[in-house]
Design an enzyme around this catalytic site. Sequence first.
Site, PDB file in Angstrom:
ATOM      1  CD  GLU A  94      51.876 -10.787  39.732  1.00  0.00           C
ATOM      2  OE1 GLU A  94      51.448 -10.313  40.809  1.00  0.00           O
ATOM      3  OE2 GLU A  94      51.332 -11.714  39.131  1.00  0.00           O
ATOM      4  CB  CYS A 107      54.779  -5.113  47.067  1.00  0.00           C
ATOM      5  SG  CYS A 107      54.724  -6.860  47.442  1.00  0.00           S
ATOM      6  CB  CYS A 118      51.664 -21.340  50.582  1.00  0.00           C
ATOM      7  SG  CYS A 118      53.219 -21.130  51.462  1.00  0.00           S
ATOM      8  CB  CYS A 121      50.585 -18.821  47.512  1.00  0.00           C
ATOM      9  SG  CYS A 121      51.693 -17.779  46.562  1.00  0.00           S
ATOM     10  CG  HIS A 215      49.504 -17.663  56.893  1.00  0.00           C
ATOM     11  ND1 HIS A 215      49.177 -16.310  56.908  1.00  0.00           N
ATOM     12  CD2 HIS A 215      50.472 -17.773  55.948  1.00  0.00           C
ATOM     13  CE1 HIS A 215      49.896 -15.674  56.018  1.00  0.00           C
ATOM     14  NE2 HIS A 215      50.695 -16.521  55.432  1.00  0.00           N
ATOM     15  CG  HIS A 289      40.869 -10.663  48.336  1.00  0.00           C
ATOM     16  ND1 HIS A 289      39.638 -10.203  48.726  1.00  0.00           N
ATOM     17  CD2 HIS A 289      41.778  -9.824  48.903  1.00  0.00           C
ATOM     18  CE1 HIS A 289      39.791  -9.114  49.461  1.00  0.00           C
ATOM     19  NE2 HIS A 289      41.085  -8.872  49.596  1.00  0.00           N
ATOM     20  CB  CYS A 332      51.596 -11.968  45.423  1.00  0.00           C
ATOM     21  SG  CYS A 332      53.094 -12.569  44.818  1.00  0.00           S
TER      22      CYS A 332
END
Lengths: 344, 217
Positions: A94, A107, A118, A121, A215, A289, A332
């Site tokens: 992507e 990006c 993670c 992710c 994080h 999200h 992502c």
Amino acid sequence: MEGKREVLFGKTLTELQQIAAKHGWQKFVAKQIAEWLYKKKLISINDMTNLSKNTRQVLKETYGLGINPFSKVQESVDGTKKYLFATHGNNFIETAMIPENDRKTVCVSSQVGCKMGCLFCMTGKQGFQSNLTAGEIINQIKSIEEREEVTNIVYMGMGEPFDNLEEVLKSLEILTSGWGFSMSPKRITVSSIGIIPGMLAFLEKSNTHLAISLHTPFDEERKNLMPVEVAYPIKEVVKEIKAWDFGRQRRISFEYIMFKGVNDSPKHVKELARLLNGLRCRLNLIRFHPIPGTPLIGTDEETIQEFKDSLNKKGVFTTIRASRGQDIYAACGLLSTKELVKNR
Amino acid sequence: MDKGLYETSITSNIEISPGVHVISFEKRHGFISGQVIKIALSYEHLPRIYSICNGTQDNEVNILFNIKEEGYLTPKLSSIPEGGKILVSKPSGSFVAGNESTWMIATGTGIAPFFSMLDSGVIACKKLIHGVSYLNQFYFGTEIRKKLGENYICCCSREQGEGIFHGRVTSYIKGQANLPKHFKYYLCGKALMVVEVRDLLISKGVPYENILAEIYF
């Protein structure tokens, strides 16, 4: 894709000079090829019209070009675009293009999938498929519709850049060299979860900006969110960064995804201020999200704002990153995983 | 250049299964079972991380690895004879287990940190689930069986054997009706296995805070 043939796109000037030497061509031919690859618009080797017919013929017989079109694009209502590029074995990478005022930020991905696992992710859920070559990394800039308008590049797409350091460094060399894309290193940021040996090599060999996924400042919490913590604790990462001379031009920033009830309390503010004390940096707060199957949820707007204000009061320069392209799965890994599942 | 590396000599290099080696070298620094060390063959190349796979009482450090044909390090590492030099770091890392009731879940050479724990006496309240493709990949199986008895679960996906669960680790866990939710779950292996098992445990009600993972990279 051009099968297993060696491709030209993604080669550094030194590598092109080696090719020229191998075929007995003058050294300047390498620079001419680099200019065609990285500065001009071309569809095939035939377009390299200032090379001799014989040189072009040898190039065509021996090498692939390595510039590949995207296979799909989606556009968000806010103008953000998500490009999908096909790679080997029915996999996809992507690339996001994010327009903002007079900037167009791309990006890019550095790996197909990711090994880091993670908890928050989506890319990690694909597992790791392969590293991208330098050519495949910069093809994500060369082959999008906005190729001529790109102002900034961030290595924040799929994969961990310092787990594919050699190719990432090559791609940075091509992007920032006069014979390449001639981009200012100040327009490029590489983001990592903090693999220390790779990070130190990157700091030494590149002068682009660095962003670290933080994080949470607490070791025990970070271990549950990011397995890398058991090998490279964030405190060690920050210690190494503090010892590095970033000069006046180079920037260090930290990414901080806000998870409700996990990393958004006053004790986190306090510990972050302690961890980053003395470091000239920016902390980017990012809204979370949710992705399928995750136990985490995003922090509410009011708490994010309070968190930001508290950190700024403590002297940590903190901003909130705008959420973009939510209607097109710009987070992502979402889109490529969807495509991967469909194809399988 | 990684300044934390120092040169040491390999004291043994044994192929314990096709394509899988254990190399040993002198223990210069104490370690906690479950910790890792960095290994490189030169200062020019980035080191890779490997779990230590023997007990803390030993005078040597053992490292278990399989040869990745396309890799830079392991094909060379596997051919270094006794007396050959490598670069290693001090042990580090916090993938370490305490006295809590723990399920250790590994695939392939991900058994290494768990064998180190068991070999160091971290045995009480521990259950080990090891997933492999073929029966000859249950590294240290005999020793582990002696230490854990029925708390050693072998899962083999491509071959069948007596007392062996036929299937992947994920299938074994799916079949467990009531997972103890307050236990700790330690995972070690490839990224995809870790992510799949973690998602599975979470879907079965295990809080993510009770799951700790070490991933190969």
